[in-house]
Each structure stands twice: as structure tokens, then as C-alpha cells.
Motif scaffolding. Structure first.
Motif, PDB file in Angstrom:
ATOM      1  N   ASN A   9      -2.378  10.995   3.866  1.00 49.57           N
ATOM      2  CA  ASN A   9      -1.470  12.470   3.706  1.00 49.57           C
ATOM      3  C   ASN A   9      -0.641  11.922   2.489  1.00 49.57           C
ATOM      4  O   ASN A   9      -0.683  12.677   1.019  1.00 49.57           O
ATOM      5  CB  ASN A   9      -0.426  12.964   4.496  1.00 49.57           C
ATOM      6  N   ARG A  10      -0.048  10.603   2.630  1.00 48.65           N
ATOM      7  CA  ARG A  10       0.428   9.787   1.488  1.00 48.65           C
ATOM      8  C   ARG A  10       0.367  10.133   0.365  1.00 48.65           C
ATOM      9  O   ARG A  10       0.081  10.251  -1.038  1.00 48.65           O
ATOM     10  CB  ARG A  10       1.438   9.272   1.460  1.00 48.65           C
ATOM     11  N   VAL A  11      -1.537   9.445   0.692  1.00 49.19           N
ATOM     12  CA  VAL A  11      -2.108   9.264  -1.281  1.00 49.19           C
ATOM     13  C   VAL A  11      -2.326  10.735  -1.834  1.00 49.19           C
ATOM     14  O   VAL A  11      -2.395  10.995  -3.069  1.00 49.19           O
ATOM     15  CB  VAL A  11      -3.501   7.992  -0.489  1.00 49.19           C
ATOM     16  N   LEU A  12      -2.961  11.384  -0.713  1.00 45.86           N
ATOM     17  CA  LEU A  12      -3.667  12.720  -1.290  1.00 45.86           C
ATOM     18  C   LEU A  12      -2.780  13.242  -1.908  1.00 45.86           C
ATOM     19  O   LEU A  12      -3.142  14.171  -2.749  1.00 45.86           O
ATOM     20  CB  LEU A  12      -4.087  13.759   0.051  1.00 45.86           C
ATOM     21  N   VAL A  13      -1.087  13.485  -1.425  1.00 39.59           N
ATOM     22  CA  VAL A  13      -0.119  14.166  -2.188  1.00 39.59           C
ATOM     23  C   VAL A  13      -0.038  13.358  -3.449  1.00 39.59           C
ATOM     24  O   VAL A  13       0.403  13.843  -4.498  1.00 39.59           O
ATOM     25  CB  VAL A  13       1.088  14.260  -1.100  1.00 39.59           C
ATOM     26  N   ALA A  14       0.321  11.797  -3.236  1.00 40.98           N
ATOM     27  CA  ALA A  14       0.728  10.977  -4.610  1.00 40.98           C
ATOM     28  C   ALA A  14      -0.338  11.430  -5.918  1.00 40.98           C
ATOM     29  O   ALA A  14       0.224  11.950  -6.580  1.00 40.98           O
ATOM     30  CB  ALA A  14       0.764  10.126  -4.461  1.00 40.98           C
ATOM     31  N   GLN A  15      -1.588  11.474  -4.931  1.00 41.89           N
ATOM     32  CA  GLN A  15      -2.344  11.254  -6.486  1.00 41.89           C
ATOM     33  C   GLN A  15      -2.595  12.556  -7.119  1.00 41.89           C
ATOM     34  O   GLN A  15      -2.748  12.922  -8.095  1.00 41.89           O
ATOM     35  CB  GLN A  15      -4.083  11.131  -5.895  1.00 41.89           C
ATOM     36  N   GLY A  16      -2.267  13.741  -5.818  1.00 39.21           N
ATOM     37  CA  GLY A  16      -2.682  15.146  -6.131  1.00 39.21           C
ATOM     38  C   GLY A  16      -1.333  15.729  -7.456  1.00 39.21           C
ATOM     39  O   GLY A  16      -1.478  16.256  -8.319  1.00 39.21           O
ATOM     40  N   LEU A  17      -0.303  15.173  -6.668  1.00 33.35           N
ATOM     41  CA  LEU A  17       0.776  15.768  -7.742  1.00 33.35           C
ATOM     42  C   LEU A  17       0.449  15.065  -9.326  1.00 33.35           C
ATOM     43  O   LEU A  17       0.855  15.714 -10.881  1.00 33.35           O
ATOM     44  CB  LEU A  17       2.263  15.111  -7.748  1.00 33.35           C
ATOM     45  N   ARG A  75       0.870  -1.046  -0.107  1.00 35.47           N
ATOM     46  CA  ARG A  75       0.295   0.031  -0.271  1.00 35.47           C
ATOM     47  C   ARG A  75       1.108   0.753   0.448  1.00 35.47           C
ATOM     48  O   ARG A  75       0.387   1.916  -0.312  1.00 35.47           O
ATOM     49  CB  ARG A  75      -0.936  -0.002   1.552  1.00 35.47           C
ATOM     50  N   PHE A  76       1.678   1.161   0.978  1.00 36.33           N
ATOM     51  CA  PHE A  76       2.896   2.008   0.676  1.00 36.33           C
ATOM     52  C   PHE A  76       3.929   2.647  -0.693  1.00 36.33           C
ATOM     53  O   PHE A  76       3.327   3.736  -1.276  1.00 36.33           O
ATOM     54  CB  PHE A  76       3.838   2.097   1.577  1.00 36.33           C
ATOM     55  N   LEU A  77       4.079   1.486  -1.851  1.00 32.16           N
ATOM     56  CA  LEU A  77       4.193   1.732  -2.787  1.00 32.16           C
ATOM     57  C   LEU A  77       3.329   2.056  -3.258  1.00 32.16           C
ATOM     58  O   LEU A  77       4.171   2.715  -4.600  1.00 32.16           O
ATOM     59  CB  LEU A  77       5.187   0.460  -2.639  1.00 32.16           C
ATOM     60  N   THR A  78       2.701   1.689  -3.170  1.00 31.33           N
ATOM     61  CA  THR A  78       1.275   2.366  -4.727  1.00 31.33           C
ATOM     62  C   THR A  78      -0.035   2.781  -4.379  1.00 31.33           C
ATOM     63  O   THR A  78      -1.362   2.515  -3.705  1.00 31.33           O
ATOM     64  CB  THR A  78       0.947   1.066  -5.281  1.00 31.33           C
ATOM     65  N   PRO A  79       0.199   3.987  -3.634  1.00 29.29           N
ATOM     66  CA  PRO A  79      -1.315   4.784  -2.472  1.00 29.29           C
ATOM     67  C   PRO A  79      -2.018   4.770  -4.140  1.00 29.29           C
ATOM     68  O   PRO A  79      -1.623   5.181  -4.916  1.00 29.29           O
ATOM     69  CB  PRO A  79       0.195   6.333  -2.515  1.00 29.29           C
ATOM     70  N   GLN A  80      -3.191   4.190  -3.491  1.00 31.47           N
ATOM     71  CA  GLN A  80      -4.399   4.579  -3.865  1.00 31.47           C
ATOM     72  C   GLN A  80      -5.842   5.440  -3.585  1.00 31.47           C
ATOM     73  O   GLN A  80      -5.911   5.450  -2.296  1.00 31.47           O
ATOM     74  CB  GLN A  80      -5.489   3.257  -4.616  1.00 31.47           C
ATOM     75  N   LEU A  81      -6.845   5.682  -4.247  1.00 37.02           N
ATOM     76  CA  LEU A  81      -7.645   6.659  -3.391  1.00 37.02           C
ATOM     77  C   LEU A  81      -8.262   5.872  -2.863  1.00 37.02           C
ATOM     78  O   LEU A  81      -9.269   5.967  -1.783  1.00 37.02           O
ATOM     79  CB  LEU A  81      -8.363   7.194  -4.954  1.00 37.02           C
ATOM     80  N   GLU A  82      -7.793   4.786  -3.116  1.00 36.85           N
ATOM     81  CA  GLU A  82      -8.949   3.315  -2.170  1.00 36.85           C
ATOM     82  C   GLU A  82      -8.710   3.657  -0.721  1.00 36.85           C
ATOM     83  O   GLU A  82      -9.119   2.786  -0.252  1.00 36.85           O
ATOM     84  CB  GLU A  82      -9.186   2.089  -3.282  1.00 36.85           C
ATOM     85  N   ASP A 138     -12.831  15.315  -6.343  1.00 38.54           N
ATOM     86  CA  ASP A 138     -13.309  15.618  -7.678  1.00 38.54           C
ATOM     87  C   ASP A 138     -11.237  16.044  -8.096  1.00 38.54           C
ATOM     88  O   ASP A 138     -10.956  16.041  -6.946  1.00 38.54           O
ATOM     89  CB  ASP A 138     -13.350  17.081  -7.778  1.00 38.54           C
ATOM     90  N   PRO A 139     -10.668  15.541  -8.875  1.00 39.23           N
ATOM     91  CA  PRO A 139      -9.499  15.541  -8.772  1.00 39.23           C
ATOM     92  C   PRO A 139      -8.646  16.632  -8.705  1.00 39.23           C
ATOM     93  O   PRO A 139      -7.770  17.394  -8.074  1.00 39.23           O
ATOM     94  CB  PRO A 139      -9.144  14.740 -10.502  1.00 39.23           C
ATOM     95  N   ALA A 140      -9.203  17.937  -9.207  1.00 37.55           N
ATOM     96  CA  ALA A 140      -9.358  19.198  -8.718  1.00 37.55           C
ATOM     97  C   ALA A 140      -8.764  19.494  -7.273  1.00 37.55           C
ATOM     98  O   ALA A 140      -7.938  19.927  -6.859  1.00 37.55           O
ATOM     99  CB  ALA A 140      -9.647  19.789  -9.345  1.00 37.55           C
ATOM    100  N   TRP A 141      -9.735  18.567  -6.280  1.00 39.05           N
ATOM    101  CA  TRP A 141      -9.091  19.474  -5.070  1.00 39.05           C
ATOM    102  C   TRP A 141      -8.103  18.419  -4.732  1.00 39.05           C
ATOM    103  O   TRP A 141      -7.488  18.835  -4.091  1.00 39.05           O
ATOM    104  CB  TRP A 141     -10.150  18.387  -4.318  1.00 39.05           C
ATOM    105  N   LEU A 142      -7.799  17.550  -5.184  1.00 39.06           N
ATOM    106  CA  LEU A 142      -6.499  16.716  -4.901  1.00 39.06           C
ATOM    107  C   LEU A 142      -5.722  17.082  -5.091  1.00 39.06           C
ATOM    108  O   LEU A 142      -4.125  17.308  -4.503  1.00 39.06           O
ATOM    109  CB  LEU A 142      -6.256  14.847  -5.319  1.00 39.06           C
TER     110      LEU A 142
END
Length: 770
Positions: free
Chosen positions: A234-242, A45-52, A212-216
């Protein structure tokens, strides 16, 4: 003196299992285990942070109440006010929630506090403005949990409040409709480290029923800028936001990225922190932060460019002001402070801009590694900001000096305060006295955490590229920092516009890698051609279509600039190991030795020898490895003398032939050979077992030995002697131990010493109980 602190060694068996399970390198597996991801599923999970992996927004117990009140506002067509904060977390939180509410057709106004006039958090002035605009429902973001009086006043004006905050709650909470704060135990939210923008996103998600992806994008920027730990959600939010920023839907964010010279498709958390965040923060530091919210809300590209240019100019102004105040503060400290005696720093100046005091205090802490207070004087008043080190609570320090303060607040590492100009001298004396009584000289030693010791051979392209899977990096998940010992520096030359940086090639055991050391350009002559220890971060460099490993050097160990290499044991209470092998006499000067310290100027000759030295040490003692190659060679020679080999036995045989008949005792032979008596006795036992010598009756208590008549003239298989086989095993073990204690990475030696110390202490305890 600086300190490099190596993490406890990870057991190689655990790393190997994780490496096989995930198909990753042993280096990456080791780093994952060290950071708490030993379980295969947790590591995956750490290596592949997912919105799920995100928690439901309804994990906040107050979320239903918040939605019910928002639904009522929609039905009544009420005007909603969003009150944020002037930093990046507050700006992005405000923009996210205003955007989400407007998407739901709600009428929304927003307000940020003016830092210099109103200070942090909800202000009565700001609330009065919102009430005057007809606001009847207030949403706070990145503030509010401690604003009991202000929210009570709003309630008296017929305004309900929903608090979205992430700060520690006070004992008495405000009278709000809903309190969405992950640090509030009553809310029961499973992840307590969300930034303010993370809480705002949760409310937006619950309200709209989607993410919404824009919120990420906004969540990533606010989370990183607020230095929230990049773990868990936080790791998920930042990874997906980037990832979302690569095709950003915000004209303002794209304009800001262009101003900063950043490629949206290759963004990192570090770039958000050091390139984007300062531009947004500059507004709030110098004046009104509201244009930052407008930048993130506007859909007009021309207006976005105009606002991005404003932020760029404000940031340059902030940099100029900061540099000016920092120069004055440094000059003042160098002229007036006693850096040998003062455990803290206090600098004060006329009309220093209050918006940069905290940054300047941080720079002073970085430079001198001790608590620092920076005060701006104006009229009869002074306003100050402080930053600290882990060993000193700034809040407690101010509390103990509060007799001379008008107000103060903050936490362990950062605080703000105000005082009367007339009390400045008394306050400085009181605060310095508190620091002096609380800190030791060793507390002022800058400590750099190092993940592991590696060889250049470990850093191939595959392994280094794989480390990028640990990104995004930041607080709670820093870039891997690795120690390379005994590397040769080649082709060192200064580079950069002003030659301030250093380019060099590192070489070790036939492997080479280019390296860059920022800020070390002036040391090119010192480092060129030398043998160094370096700590750095490896990365993959691409040039003209070719990839290679490059090391970004963070620090260098040289005789002129030594570091205390400290290896943390994996067991509590076990000795702390300071590794100065092959470093000459630098070790004892690297930290202040205590009376319980053990100095090993020569390597122990075996586990029993080591145990005898470790047994007297109390918990928390320090062991200093101060020997080098010369002492290691001497130890190996001592081992060889202790355990007879074929050459020794040949010499013993010749000595037996040479001595006068009837005089060949072990003592006589020992003196003849200049060898230890124990080795001679062991050798005689071997020769006796092989039938080459015969033991005669004792003379004066010591037996005589003589050669058998048929001895000599033939090569003997020494392994026929049980004693020789046992001695050969002991010799191999002793030499292997010496090789380990002399050459193994420091964390491995620290782990071994910890086990020996713990076993010895448990045996001692049992003996005492008996």
C-alpha cells in the motif's frame, strides 16, 4: 483527562548504527526503528518505495483461473459486468477495472448499489439489471466474498463470477470461478492489507501484462480513502500514485482537484483523505454513487467539470445535513445522558439521514471518547450506525443486546443495525448496561500516541526536512508526533478568519520556532507567556523564498488542562511510567491510581534505593514521578551530605580541634556538626588514612579520635586516601543518577526502571527457588 503515551525508547546504539548506514539523522533512525524498520535494507525500502517492491499479481493462486475465464469471455465476445461499492474504494475499483477491461477490447457495463435502497454489497436488484443487459461474466470489486446467495443466484442464471474483494471471508464461500481476496488463506497472497482497489489493480496488471501509471492514481485514492494501512504494498501504491497525480491523465480527477483547491504537484495522502475522498463519498451517502465512476472514466473535460461541480454540491449538502444531525445528537446527549455514569452514548432522531449516521457517530466518539450509536427513526422502524473505541468491541456489544434488534453486523470499531421503534428504550438500557460492565473510567481517557520526546535544538531544517521521507502518512504510518517539554510560549495571538486558530513562537534553551495550533485561538490569553508541554508535528515552512521550521501543535499541557504523560516500558510486564515531574499536584488527578501504584514524591537517591521501591510492584503496576526541581535539589543536598567532600572534611577537622580532649567519638562529632553518623565515620577514615588523626582505644565501645601533633598548616592531597577516592566515585555516580532520574526524557527513565524491575524480580525468583 487526556493521556499522551510515549513509545518505548529506542536503544541509542541501534539508532546510531542505522543513522550511519543510511546517512540519516538520529531522529529519523529512531523513528524508523520504532516503526519496525531496524534492518538497514528494510529501512531503505521504506524510505524509497519502488514499483519493483510490489508482489507479482500471480501470487494470488486464483489469478490464472480468473485470466482464463476473461480470455474465454474475449473469445466469445461476452458482455462483462463490474459490480462495485458506493464508497471511494468501490468507486475507484470499479473505474480502474472498467478502464482496464475496455482497453483490452472487452464490452463492459458497471453497477453500484444504491445505499439507501439496496445497502452494501451485491444486491439482487443490481444483478437482475446486469443479467437483463446480457452480462454473462460478473466481476465484483470491493465486495462479493460474503455474497454466497447472490452469486449462487447469478450462477443459476448462467453468469460466472470472479470476486475481487479484500474483506474477511466468511466460513462458507461463494461459488465463484476465482476468489481474489488477500485475506483468504487459500490464496496465499503475501500482503493481506490491500484495499479493494489494490486487488482490482492486480487483476488489471495480470490481464494487460503491464502497470499503467493511471491505475496507480486510482489505487492511491481508493487505498487512502479506505483507511488501509500505508505499509508494505500500500505504501508503494500510494507513494507512486501521488507522483502520477502530478501529471494526471484523468480530466475528472484534475477537475476534482481544482474544486478542492489542491495543487497536483504538492499532494499528500492527508489531502486525498480529507479533501478529495469526502467529495466522492458524498454521492454514495446521499444517493447514487455512479456519477463518481463516470467522473473517473470520462475523457470529456466539459463533462468532467460538470460532474466535479455536482460532487462539490453534493458534498456541501452532505456537510449541511451532517452538521444538522450532529447538532441535534449533541443537544440530545447533553440534555439526557449522564456523562459521569454512562459508558456509551445512544442518540436517536426522527428521519435523520441514514447516509450521515456513521460520520455523526464518529464525531461523538471524538468528542466524548466512548462508544456511540446514532439511530434514524422512520415510521415504526429505526436504522442505526455505531462507532467505538479500542477498549470496546461494538459488534460484541450489539450481540449482547441483540434481543432488541432486528439485524446487526459489523466489527470491533464500526457496526450497523436495525430495530423496532417500540424497542428503542429497552435496547438503549441493555446496550448501556453492557458498556458499563465492559468498560472502566480509564478506558474513556483519550490516548494520543507520541513517538518521541525531543528538544527544539533537535529540530533543525535538515532533520525536519528529512522526516518528510517517511511520507505518505496515514493509518499504520502516522506523521511523527513529538513531545516538547518545558517550552516558553511567546507572541501568542489568534489568527484565522474567525480567530479560531493560534499562532505563537516556542522558545527553549536559546532555540526558537514558530508554531500554529488549530482550534486553540480562544486560549491565546491563557497560553501567552507561559511554560508549556506540547505535542506536535514539525514541518518546513517556506515564505518568500526563506525556509524555517514550524510546529503544528496537536495538543498542549497546562495546569488548567493537564495530560497524563505515560511512558510505555520496552519490556512486557514492567511498570508503566507516568511522568509528572515539575507538574505540581496534577499527577494524582490525571488517572485513577490503583492500590499497586508507586508514588515517587521525591527522587530515589540511587539505583539501590530505586530497586528497593520497585521490587514489591506486580507486573503491570504504575510508577508516578511526582517530584520537581525543589525535591531534586533536596536530593542532591542529601547525596552531598552522605558522601564527604573537602569542605566537610575541613569542618570535621575544626570540630576535632574544638572538642574537649578524650571525648572525640564519632557520635560526639556527629552531634557537634549536625551531620549523619555514617558521613562522620567515613570522614574520620579518610583523615586517618591521610595521617591527620589517630584512633585511640575505645571508651565504652566507641573509639576516640585525636589530631596528630603535626596535623594542620599544610594543604593535603585528599586523593591519597583510598577511601576518599571511593567516596568521590560514589558521590559522582549518585549525583549523575539524580540528574538522570530528574531530567532525562520519560522513555529513558521508563526503560531504566523496566531493567531494574526485571533484574530485581529475576533475583527474587531465584531466591525463592533456592
Amino acid at each position: 483527562m487526556k493521556r499522551w503515551q510515549l513509545a518505548p525508547r529506542c536503544h541509542p546504539g541501534r539508532a546510531a548504527r542505522l543513522s550511519r548506514s543510511l546517512g540519516i539523522s538520529s531522529l529519523l533512525a529512531t523513528l524508523l526503528i520504532q516503526r519496525g524498520y531496524a534492518d538497514v535494507e528494510a529501512a531503505r525500502r521504506f524510505l524509497t518505495p519502488q514499483l519493483e517492491d510490489l508482489h507479482s499479481p500471480f501470487a494470488f493462486r486464483s489469478m490464472h483461473a480468473a485470466l482464463a475465464r476473461l480470455q474465454l469471455a474475449r473469445e466469445r465476445r461476452e458482455r462483462i459486468g463490474v459490480f462495485g461499492d458506493y464508497d471511494v474504494d468501490g468507486i475507484t475499483s470499479t473505474a480502474l477495472l472498467v478502464s482496464a477491461l475496455r482497453d483490452q477490447g472487452l464490452e463492459v457495463s458497471y453497477r453500484l448499489p444504491e445505499r439507501l435502497a439496496e445497502g452494501y454489497g451485491l444486491s439482487r436488484t443490481g444483478l437482475e439489471e446486469l443479467v437483463a443487459q446480457g452480462v454473462t461474466l460478473l466481476l465484483t470489486v470491493d465486495c462479493g466474498i460474503a455474497s454466497r446467495e447472490e452469486i449462487a443466484w447469478a450462477q443459476s442464471q448462467g453468469v460466472d463470477t470472479i470476486v475481487c474483494d479484500h474483506h474477511l471471508p466468511p466460513p462458507f464461500l461463494p461459488p465463484a470461478v476465482a476468489l481474489l481476496d488477500p485475506k483468504l488463506p487459500a490464496e496465499g497472497y503475501p500482503f493481506t492489507e490491500l484495499a479493494g482497489v489494490g486487488v482490482a489493480l492486480k487483476l488489471a496488471q495480470a490481464l494487460s501484462g503491464r502497470l499503467d501509471p493511471a491505475w496507480l492514481e486510482l489505487a492511491a485514492l481508493g487505498t487512502v480513502a479506505d483507511v488501509a494501512p500505508l505499509t508494505g504494498e500500500n505504501r508503494v501504491l500510494v507513494a507512486q500514485g501521488l507522483r502520477a497525480m502530478a501529471a494526471s491523465s484523468f480530466p475528472g480527477l484534475k477537475a476534482l482537484l481544482a474544486q478542492a483547491g489542491l495543487d497536483p504537484e504538492r499532494l499528500s495522502a492527508g489531502q486525498l483523505s480529507f479533501r478529495l475522498a469526502p467529495r466522492l463519498n458524498a454521492l454514495g451517502r446521499l444517493g447514487d454513487a455512479s456519477p463518481g465512476v463516470e467522473l473517473l472514466l470520462t475523457r470529456d473535460e466539459d463533462r468532467a467539470q460538470e460532474l466535479a461541480s455536482l460532487l462539490e454540491q453534493e458534498n456541501r449538502t452532505r456537510q449541511e445535513i451532517e452538521a444538522e444531525v450532529l447538532a441535534e445528537a449533541v443537544a440530545q446527549i447533553e440534555a439526557t445522558a449522564d456523562l459521569e455514569e454512562d459508558m456509551a452514548l445512544v442518540a436517536a432522531g426522527e428521519a435523520w439521514h441514514p447516509g450521515v449516521l456513521g460520520i455523526v457517530a464518529s464525531r461523538l466518539v471524538e468528542r466524548w471518547h466512548r462508544p456511540a450509536l446514532v439511530i434514524s427513526l422512520s415510521g415504526e422502524e429505526g436504522k442505526g450506525s455505531g462507532r467505538s473505541i479500542p477498549a470496546f468491541s461494538l459488534y460484541e456489544g450489539l450481540k449482547k443486546s441483540s434481543r432488541w434488534l432486528k439485524q446487526f453486523g459489523g466489527h470491533h470499531l464500526a457496526a450497523g443495525f436495525s430495530l423496532r421503534r417500540a424497542d428503542l428504550a429497552a435496547f438503549r438500557s441493555a446496550f448501556l448496561a453492557v458498556a458499563r460492565s465492559s468498560l472502566s473510567r480509564e478506558d474513556l481517557v483519550a490516548c494520543q500516541a507520541v513517538d518521541a520526546e525531543v528538544k527544539l535544538a533537535d529540530l533543525d531544517l535538515t532533520a525536519v526536512a528529512e522526516l518528510e521521507r517517511m511520507a505518505p502518512f496515514g493509518r499504520g504510518n502516522p506523521e511523527p508526533l513529538l513531545l516538547l517539554k518545558d517550552v516558553d510560549a511567546e507572541h501568542a495571538r489568534p489568527v484565522g478568519r474567525t480567530q479560531e486558530h493560534l499562532r505563537l513562537r516556542l522558545s527553549q534553551g536559546g532555540r526558537q520556532a514558530w508554531a500554529v495550533a488549530f482550534g486553540l485561538g480562544e486560549r491565546a490569553g491563557e497560553l501567552a507567556g507561559g511554560r508549556l508541554d506540547v505535542i506536535g508535528t514539525p514541518s518546513v515552512n517556506e515564505w518568500q523564498g526563506r525556509q524555517s521550521v514550524e510546529v503544528v501543535v496537536k495538543d498542549v499541557y497546562t495546569p488548567a488542562d493537564p495530560a497524563a504523560i505515560c511512558c510505555v516500558p520496552p519490556l512486557p510486564g514492567a511498570p508503566l511510567l507516568y511522568d509528572f515531574r515539575n507538574k505540581g499536584s496534577a499527577g494524582p488527578c490525571a488517572a485513577r491510581p490503583g492500590p499497586a501504584d508507586l508514588f515517587l514524591t521525591a527522587p530515589p537517591l540511587g539505583p539501590a534505593d530505586l530497586e528497593a521501591k520497585l521490587v514489591p510492584l506486580p507486573p503491570g503496576a504504575r510508577v508516578w514521578l511526582l517530584f520537581g526541581a525543589r525535591e531534586l535539589t533536596a536530593g542532591q543536598q542529601a547525596v552531598r551530605r552522605r558522601y564527604p567532600d573537602r569542605d566537610f572534611l575541613v569542618g570535621l577537622y575544626i570540630a576535632l580541634r574544638a572538642v574537649a580532649p578524650g571525648t572525640a567519638t564519632a557520635g560526639v562529632l556527629s552531634r557537634s556538626l549536625g551531620a549523619p553518623g555514617a558521613a562522620v565515620r567515613q570522614g574520620l577514615a579518610v583523615l586517618e588514612e591521610l595521617g591527620l588523626v589517630q584512633r585511640q582505644p575505645a571508651v565504652g565501645g566507641e573509639p576516640l579520635f585525636q589530631l596528630q601533633e603535626r596535623a594542620g598548616g599544610r594543604r593535603v592531597d585528599l586523593t591519597r586516601s583510598r577511601t576518599f577516592r571511593a567516596l568521590a566515585r560514589e558521590r559522582r555516580r549518585a549525583l549523575a543518577f539524580l540528574d538522570f532520574i530528574g531530567r532525562a526524557p520519560g522513555p529513558r527513565v521508563a526503560a531504566f526502571c523496566a531493567l531494574v524491575w526485571l533484574r530485581a524480580h529475576k533475583m527474587t525468583e531465584r531466591q525463592l527457588m533456592c
